[in-house]
Design an enzyme around this catalytic site. Sequence first.
Site, PDB file in Angstrom:
ATOM      1  N   LYS A  22       0.837  -1.211   0.000  1.00 13.46           N
ATOM      2  CA  LYS A  22       0.000   0.000   0.000  1.00 13.46           C
ATOM      3  C   LYS A  22       0.870   1.259   0.000  1.00 13.46           C
ATOM      4  O   LYS A  22       0.647   2.185  -0.774  1.00 13.46           O
ATOM      5  CB  LYS A  22      -0.892   0.006   1.253  1.00 13.46           C
ATOM      6  N   ASN A  23       1.891   1.271   0.886  1.00 11.56           N
ATOM      7  CA  ASN A  23       2.666   2.504   1.042  1.00 11.56           C
ATOM      8  C   ASN A  23       3.655   2.748  -0.096  1.00 11.56           C
ATOM      9  O   ASN A  23       4.232   3.829  -0.202  1.00 11.56           O
ATOM     10  CB  ASN A  23       3.364   2.510   2.411  1.00 11.56           C
ATOM     11  N   ARG A  92      -4.518  10.798   4.823  1.00 15.24           N
ATOM     12  CA  ARG A  92      -3.353  11.675   4.976  1.00 15.24           C
ATOM     13  C   ARG A  92      -2.329  11.525   3.854  1.00 15.24           C
ATOM     14  O   ARG A  92      -1.676  12.482   3.470  1.00 15.24           O
ATOM     15  CB  ARG A  92      -2.657  11.331   6.290  1.00 15.24           C
ATOM     16  N   CYS A 116      -4.238  13.377  13.301  1.00 12.98           N
ATOM     17  CA  CYS A 116      -4.541  11.983  13.030  1.00 12.98           C
ATOM     18  C   CYS A 116      -4.396  11.242  14.337  1.00 12.98           C
ATOM     19  O   CYS A 116      -3.654  11.671  15.220  1.00 12.98           O
ATOM     20  CB  CYS A 116      -3.571  11.544  11.946  1.00 12.98           C
ATOM     21  N   ARG A 121       1.570  14.676  13.281  1.00 11.19           N
ATOM     22  CA  ARG A 121       1.940  14.515  11.875  1.00 11.19           C
ATOM     23  C   ARG A 121       2.013  15.822  11.081  1.00 11.19           C
ATOM     24  O   ARG A 121       1.231  16.055  10.161  1.00 11.19           O
ATOM     25  CB  ARG A 121       1.009  13.497  11.214  1.00 11.19           C
ATOM     26  N   PRO A 122       2.979  16.674  11.420  1.00 10.96           N
ATOM     27  CA  PRO A 122       3.168  17.928  10.676  1.00 10.96           C
ATOM     28  C   PRO A 122       3.700  17.679   9.267  1.00 10.96           C
ATOM     29  O   PRO A 122       4.134  16.561   8.959  1.00 10.96           O
ATOM     30  CB  PRO A 122       4.212  18.675  11.516  1.00 10.96           C
ATOM     31  N   ILE A 123       3.688  18.720   8.419  1.00  7.19           N
ATOM     32  CA  ILE A 123       4.237  18.558   7.055  1.00  7.19           C
ATOM     33  C   ILE A 123       5.329  19.583   6.760  1.00  7.19           C
ATOM     34  O   ILE A 123       5.622  19.895   5.605  1.00  7.19           O
ATOM     35  CB  ILE A 123       3.142  18.591   5.960  1.00  7.19           C
ATOM     36  N   ASP A 124       5.944  20.124   7.838  1.00  8.93           N
ATOM     37  CA  ASP A 124       6.971  21.150   7.648  1.00  8.93           C
ATOM     38  C   ASP A 124       8.130  20.685   6.761  1.00  8.93           C
ATOM     39  O   ASP A 124       8.670  21.457   5.963  1.00  8.93           O
ATOM     40  CB  ASP A 124       7.501  21.612   9.016  1.00  8.93           C
ATOM     41  N   ASP A 307       4.985   0.758  12.076  1.00 13.11           N
ATOM     42  CA  ASP A 307       3.756   0.132  11.573  1.00 13.11           C
ATOM     43  C   ASP A 307       3.609  -1.324  12.020  1.00 13.11           C
ATOM     44  O   ASP A 307       2.593  -1.963  11.717  1.00 13.11           O
ATOM     45  CB  ASP A 307       3.697   0.219  10.037  1.00 13.11           C
ATOM     46  N   ILE A 329       8.879   7.031  16.681  1.00 11.41           N
ATOM     47  CA  ILE A 329       8.432   7.738  15.474  1.00 11.41           C
ATOM     48  C   ILE A 329       7.175   8.553  15.793  1.00 11.41           C
ATOM     49  O   ILE A 329       7.105   9.748  15.491  1.00 11.41           O
ATOM     50  CB  ILE A 329       8.128   6.760  14.310  1.00 11.41           C
ATOM     51  N   ARG A 399      -8.526  -0.273   4.996  1.00  8.52           N
ATOM     52  CA  ARG A 399      -7.639   0.718   4.378  1.00  8.52           C
ATOM     53  C   ARG A 399      -6.319   0.083   3.967  1.00  8.52           C
ATOM     54  O   ARG A 399      -5.686   0.548   3.018  1.00  8.52           O
ATOM     55  CB  ARG A 399      -7.332   1.854   5.372  1.00  8.52           C
TER      56      ARG A 399
HETATM   57  C1  EPZ Z   1       4.686   6.950   6.215  1.00 11.75           C
HETATM   58  O1  EPZ Z   1       3.988   8.102   6.694  1.00 11.75           O
HETATM   59  C2  EPZ Z   1       3.684   5.827   6.155  1.00 11.75           C
HETATM   60  N1  EPZ Z   1       2.584   6.212   5.272  1.00 11.75           N
HETATM   61  C3  EPZ Z   1       3.147   5.507   7.553  1.00 11.75           C
HETATM   62  O2  EPZ Z   1       2.311   4.368   7.459  1.00 11.75           O
HETATM   63  C4  EPZ Z   1       4.333   5.180   8.477  1.00 11.75           C
HETATM   64  O3  EPZ Z   1       3.860   4.977   9.784  1.00 11.75           O
HETATM   65  C5  EPZ Z   1       5.351   6.308   8.440  1.00 11.75           C
HETATM   66  O4  EPZ Z   1       5.751   6.585   7.075  1.00 11.75           O
HETATM   67  C6  EPZ Z   1       6.605   6.004   9.251  1.00 11.75           C
HETATM   68  O5  EPZ Z   1       7.227   4.853   8.743  1.00 11.75           O
HETATM   69  C7  EPZ Z   1       2.710   6.061   3.942  1.00 11.75           C
HETATM   70  O6  EPZ Z   1       3.750   5.665   3.429  1.00 11.75           O
HETATM   71  C8  EPZ Z   1       1.528   6.347   3.106  1.00 11.75           C
HETATM   72  P1  EPZ Z   1       6.927  10.227   8.191  1.00 11.75           P
HETATM   73  P2  EPZ Z   1       4.681   9.542   6.628  1.00 11.75           P
HETATM   74  O7  EPZ Z   1       6.858  11.567   7.548  1.00 11.75           O
HETATM   75  O8  EPZ Z   1       5.616   9.619   5.504  1.00 11.75           O
HETATM   76  C9  EPZ Z   1       7.591  13.489  11.573  1.00 11.75           C
HETATM   77  C10 EPZ Z   1       0.402   3.050   7.893  1.00 11.75           C
HETATM   78  O9  EPZ Z   1      -0.097   2.558   8.938  1.00 11.75           O
HETATM   79  N2  EPZ Z   1       7.437  14.517  10.530  1.00 11.75           N
HETATM   80  O10 EPZ Z   1       8.041   9.334   7.769  1.00 11.75           O
HETATM   81  O11 EPZ Z   1       3.607  10.551   6.747  1.00 11.75           O
HETATM   82  C11 EPZ Z   1       6.313  12.706  11.827  1.00 11.75           C
HETATM   83  O12 EPZ Z   1       5.413  13.416  12.651  1.00 11.75           O
HETATM   84  C12 EPZ Z   1       0.954   4.464   7.883  1.00 11.75           C
HETATM   85  O13 EPZ Z   1       0.446   2.442   6.807  1.00 11.75           O
HETATM   86  C13 EPZ Z   1       7.733  15.813  10.817  1.00 11.75           C
HETATM   87  O14 EPZ Z   1       8.117  16.163  11.932  1.00 11.75           O
HETATM   88  O15 EPZ Z   1       5.519   9.500   7.982  1.00 11.75           O
HETATM   89  C14 EPZ Z   1       6.857  11.436  12.420  1.00 11.75           C
HETATM   90  O16 EPZ Z   1       7.172  11.657  13.769  1.00 11.75           O
HETATM   91  C15 EPZ Z   1       0.618   5.246   9.082  1.00 11.75           C
HETATM   92  N3  EPZ Z   1       7.567  16.746   9.819  1.00 11.75           N
HETATM   93  C16 EPZ Z   1       8.167  11.225  11.660  1.00 11.75           C
HETATM   94  O17 EPZ Z   1       8.486  12.513  11.113  1.00 11.75           O
HETATM   95  C17 EPZ Z   1       7.173  16.418   8.571  1.00 11.75           C
HETATM   96  O18 EPZ Z   1       7.045  17.305   7.720  1.00 11.75           O
HETATM   97  C18 EPZ Z   1       8.102  10.224  10.540  1.00 11.75           C
HETATM   98  O19 EPZ Z   1       6.928  10.423   9.757  1.00 11.75           O
HETATM   99  C19 EPZ Z   1       6.889  15.077   8.290  1.00 11.75           C
HETATM  100  C20 EPZ Z   1       7.040  14.131   9.286  1.00 11.75           C
END
Ligand code: EPZ
Length: 420
Positions: A22-23, A92, A116, A121-124, A307, A329, A399
């Site tokens: 999926k991811n 998301r 969420c 889960r910020p997007i900075d 995960d 994480i 999902r």
């Molecule tokens: C991906 O999410 C996966 N989703 C998630 O799977 C997975 O849990 C996650 O990676 C971690 O492995 C998909 O691939 C669709 P991250 P993603 O940005 O990319 C912080 C599932 O169950 N962060 O790697 O959104 C964040 O808050 C899902 O299938 C910032 O601080 O996760 C977290 O603490 C849920 N700023 C860490 O980084 C940002 O701009 C890692 O999150 C982005 C993230």
Amino acid sequence: MEKIVIEGGRKLRGEVNISGSKNSALPILAAAILSSDESIIENVPQLRDIITMLKILKELGARAHQEGHTVIIKPGNNLSPVAPYKLVSTMRASVCLLGPLVGRLKKAEVSMPGGCIIGARPIDLHLKGLEALGVHIVIEHGYVKAKVKKLHGAEIYLGGPFGSSVLATANVMMAAVLAEGVTRIESAASEPELVDLANFLNSMGAKVRGAGSHLIEIEGVQKLHGTRYKVIPDRIEAGTFMVASVLTRGNVRLRNMIPEHNNALMDKLREAGAELETNGSACRVMYRNGLKPVDVTTLPYPGFPTDLQAQMMSLMTVTPGISVITEKIYPDRFMHISELNRMGSRIHLEGSSAIVAGVKKLSGAPVMASDLRASAALVLAGLVAEGRADIHRVYHLDRGYEHIEDKLEALGAKIWREKE
Ligand code: EPZ
């Protein structure tokens, strides 16, 4: 609404086929809009998140449909840059459209993903990465509005407070493939899904090197073309079945997986006393007498995946002794604890560590799924609980797990779906 009902106590035995990831599939489907040509993407799982992504792509103006496990997508020349709230708010991962829209149209308006259940889960990091490529970004009326005249290559450091970010790395990679010059992403995420995305982009004519390491180099090209590509197997689904086999004292052979993507989990299962045999794309996971508790800390790949944290916790609930499961994480990703405790487990939370005291038996109960992986953990607990477990809000499972109850039933579980 539907629920899953399980009568626990059966050992899982037999073979299970692992579905496509999926991811991996979600960003790959988004990346397909980087060309106007048709792309054919194989091994795409039939899941609610995939249906949502296809709906968004159609809303943008692409033609997209899924036949079995193959998605055929023809983005064409009239794409809209707007990914609307009504769809983005349901998933998301739609944030991974930002990079491809900016790359292809030099403009994007993507609804800001909200909070969420698993954390803030910020997007900075996504925005910082795109800004480094020259993109001007404002957040207005709940939308991320991005535009750029010409994308240019840049040196970008993408490390955040919790390590690297999977989808921020994906977004920057997808925008940079059509930028002028070379982009270097340092502290890039190294998850197998990013290697898959880079391979997909390269099959469209992109020049991405180093995916799978923490330094990714992208040499921009003028144009990408359509492609045919097969998505990798889902390492989280595979991991969930591995844990299920050990937990039920079973003996399950997983087919169509990539065992090395699950090294961190396999190491922990072996440490706990299970026996694992890998052979090419297959892995047999066997319970051996007497499990031992293990401590687990989630980390970015190749560390133990967040995960699979909830599923591993289900295993530890019935393993004699004390184990400590630490989440690095998403420090608040522990919604499953209170539900597992309703089934008789003894878990308490200390900050972002769960202390699990193994009990002899779990007992079936009505429980509420809160997110995708928490739901999987409750299903696993139901498989070993005494009596009947009713897992409500099963849409979370749909999902991310393809036909989970059929796959578990074929392995010998007594599990079915009922209308609420
Ligand atoms: C991906 O999410 C996966 N989703 C998630 O799977 C997975 O849990 C996650 O990676 C971690 O492995 C998909 O691939 C669709 P991250 P993603 O940005 O990319 C912080 C599932 O169950 N962060 O790697 O959104 C964040 O808050 C899902 O299938 C910032 O601080 O996760 C977290 O603490 C849920 N700023 C860490 O980084 C940002 O701009 C890692 O999150 C982005 C993230």
